[in-house]
Write a protein that holds these residues in place. Structure first.
Motif, short mmCIF file in Angstrom:
data_model
loop_
_atom_site.label_atom_id
_atom_site.label_comp_id
_atom_site.label_asym_id
_atom_site.label_seq_id
_atom_site.Cartn_x
_atom_site.Cartn_y
_atom_site.Cartn_z
N UNK A 170 9.10 -1.60 -2.34
CA UNK A 170 9.19 -0.77 -1.33
C UNK A 170 10.18 0.20 -2.33
N UNK A 171 11.02 -0.60 -3.38
CA UNK A 171 11.97 0.01 -4.55
C UNK A 171 10.98 0.60 -5.38
N UNK A 172 9.47 -0.07 -6.37
CA UNK A 172 8.35 0.98 -6.65
C UNK A 172 7.88 1.66 -5.61
N UNK A 182 3.80 6.00 5.80
CA UNK A 182 5.47 5.84 6.45
C UNK A 182 5.67 4.13 6.18
N UNK A 183 7.02 4.32 4.60
CA UNK A 183 7.48 3.02 4.17
C UNK A 183 7.53 2.32 5.59
N UNK A 235 11.51 4.42 -2.17
CA UNK A 235 12.60 4.10 -0.94
C UNK A 235 14.03 4.12 -1.40
N UNK A 236 14.39 4.56 -0.57
CA UNK A 236 16.00 4.94 -1.27
C UNK A 236 16.80 3.51 -0.45
N UNK A 247 0.83 -1.47 -0.14
CA UNK A 247 0.14 -0.11 -0.05
C UNK A 247 0.75 1.17 -0.19
N UNK A 248 2.39 1.45 0.18
CA UNK A 248 3.08 2.21 0.10
C UNK A 248 3.26 3.04 -1.67
N UNK A 249 3.08 1.78 -1.85
CA UNK A 249 2.84 2.45 -4.24
C UNK A 249 1.24 3.14 -4.13
N UNK A 250 0.57 2.50 -3.69
CA UNK A 250 -0.68 3.84 -3.17
C UNK A 250 -1.10 4.67 -2.71
N UNK A 251 -0.63 4.97 -1.77
CA UNK A 251 -0.76 6.54 -1.15
C UNK A 251 0.80 6.72 -1.10
#
Length: 455
Positions: free
Chosen positions: A135-137, A98-99, A140-141, A90-94
């Motif tokens: 997380x790459x998508x 916070x990751x 995120x560094x 869901x980090x990629x959705x919104x």
């Protein structure tokens, strides 16, 4: 035991955790996702309800007997894996998610799953690898992911290392419990074996002393058996012609003497006496605080021994046993007079004991022996005076030793002794007295209990 304990704790945690997680996912959709208008709403609904469904399914599994089988960890691992990967997704959705939450989920999930430290690190690494593409998508560094993954593994290593400490503490605790149990078992075994070698009255006193004062058996034995002065009643009975009869080991000793000695000893203990057997001789003393109680119990034991002697002699399968029962009373030293090593000797010393020994010698004199019958009970003057002060009217016959020109060696003042006339009548009288006493004590105890209840 540790595995059973861990399994029970694991199942309880899973029931609480997965039910609560399912409710939170459902509530999160209705009170957070819809309230903020997150898009695409259908994806959020699918995500939340899928996670909630998996949670409730895991909750249901841990309510079944399967929760205690070898597959018990599988539903928990699969469900928390779903939580962690979907949280990264869901980090990629919104962008507002916070990751770091993906790694927080890993830490929380591993505490629920309760794997060993090594398996915890392996499962965490596998979950983090599953999260990495999402997380790459989300841009995120990579260095941030690596450092966060390293910190997560360190935290989990520290937290799950306590698992080893828990096992050690559990084992030490169980060893301590086992040691205490062993001590208790040894104490019980020692007490049981001790009972076989000491009189019943002494064993009861030891047990009461141990319970009341929280002592070991040895400590209680030292206190209970400590020599002390007491007003006692003593009983002495020797078999006449034992030396001659003992040549017939089978018929006289085995079939006659041994059963009779055992029966006589049981009678003494049944009336709170402390017996001591020396060969064919039975000696016993009664050391209650009340001298009258001691005399009456001693006399009742003597009467029963006389009846046992008569009944056994009436049988045709054994040789006759002839014995007299001698009773005296007075002040003596009682307790363990031999020490605490192999010389332990629970007995009484003093004038009443010596008098009986000398009187037994005198019963062998022809002039006195001619007046006596097997099973006769002879008592000293002091004992006769105690009986006279009691409510019982024991029928006594005076034997004038001075008239027979006899005297008790070392006791010149003992000019007369007394014989109990009617053994059967005395038995009934004494038995009825102690029955009334026992009933009275029972009623008194009942009244005290009623008073406590009323209070």
């Amino acid at each position: 035991m540790w595995e059973d304990k861990e399994r029970d704790a694991f199942v309880r945690v899973c029931r609480f955790f997965f039910f609560g997680a399912g409710c939170l996912y459902v509530g999160h959709y209705f009170f957070y996702d819809r309230a903020l208008g997150l898009e695409p709403l259908q994806d959020w609904f699918t995500f939340r309800m899928t996670a909630a469904g998996a949670s409730f399914a895991a909750f249901a599994f841990y309510l079944t007997p399967l929760a205690y089988t070898s597959i018990s960890k599988i539903p928990a691992v699969a469900t928390v894996w779903l939580y962690c990967v979907s949280q990264a997704m869901i980090v990629t959705w919104w962008d507002g998610t916070p990751w770091l939450f993906a790694f927080v989920f890993i830490i929380a999930s591993m505490m629920v799953v309760r794997l060993s430290p090594l398996n915890t690190l392996l499962l965490s690494t596998a979950i983090m690898l599953s999260q990495t593409p999402f997380l790459f998508d989300a841009d995120v560094p990579p260095l941030s992911l690596i450092s966060t993954a390293f910190v997560t593994l360190m935290v989990l290593a520290i937290l799950r290392t306590s698992h080893v400490a828990d096992i050690r503490n559990f084992v030490l605790n169980q060893e301590n419990i086992a040691a205490q149990k062993k001590i208790i078992e040894l104490n019980i075994e020692f007490t049981d074996r001790l009972r076989a070698f000491i009189p019943r009255v002494i064993a009861d006193r030891l047990e009461a002393h141990v319970k009341q004062n929280h002592l070991t058996v040895i400590q209680a034995a030292v206190e209970v058996l400590k020599p002390r002065q007491a007003l006692v009643a003593c009983l002495f009975s020797d078999i006449r012609g034992f030396t001659k009869g003992s040549k017939d080991l089978d018929r006289f000793v085995d079939k006659s003497v041994l059963p009779e000695m055992k029966a006589c000893s049981n009678v003494v203990e049944a009336h709170s006496g402390i017996p001591r057997k020396i060969g064919d001789l039975i000696f016993a003393y009664f050391d209650d605080q009340d001298i009258q109680e001691n005399v009456l119990r001693c006399l009742l034991a003597g009467v029963e021994i006389s009846r046992i002697n008569r009944d056994l002699n009436d049988t045709i399968t054994q040789s006759e046993i002839r014995r007299f029962i001698l009773i005296s009373s007075g002040e003596a030293v009682v307790g363990n007079l031999g020490g605490l090593d192999s010389s332990i000797e629970i007995t009484a010393l003093g004038p009443p004991v010596n008098f009986l020994s000398r009187l037994d010698e005198l019963t062998k004199h022809p002039r006195l022996a001619a007046l006596l019958r097997a099973g006769d009970i002879l008592i000293c003057s002091n004992t006769a005076e105690v009986l006279a002060r009691s409510e019982l009217k024991i029928d006594l016959e005076m034997v004038d030793l001075s008239g027979l020109e006899l005297h008790v060696r070392d006791f010149p003042e003992a000019a007369r002794i007394f014989r109990v006339r009617n053994i059967s009548e005395s038995f009934e009288m004494l038995s009825a007295y102690f029955q009334r006493t026992a009933n009275s004590n029972d009623l008194e105890t009942l009244g005290q209990n009623d008073f406590r209840l009323a209070g």
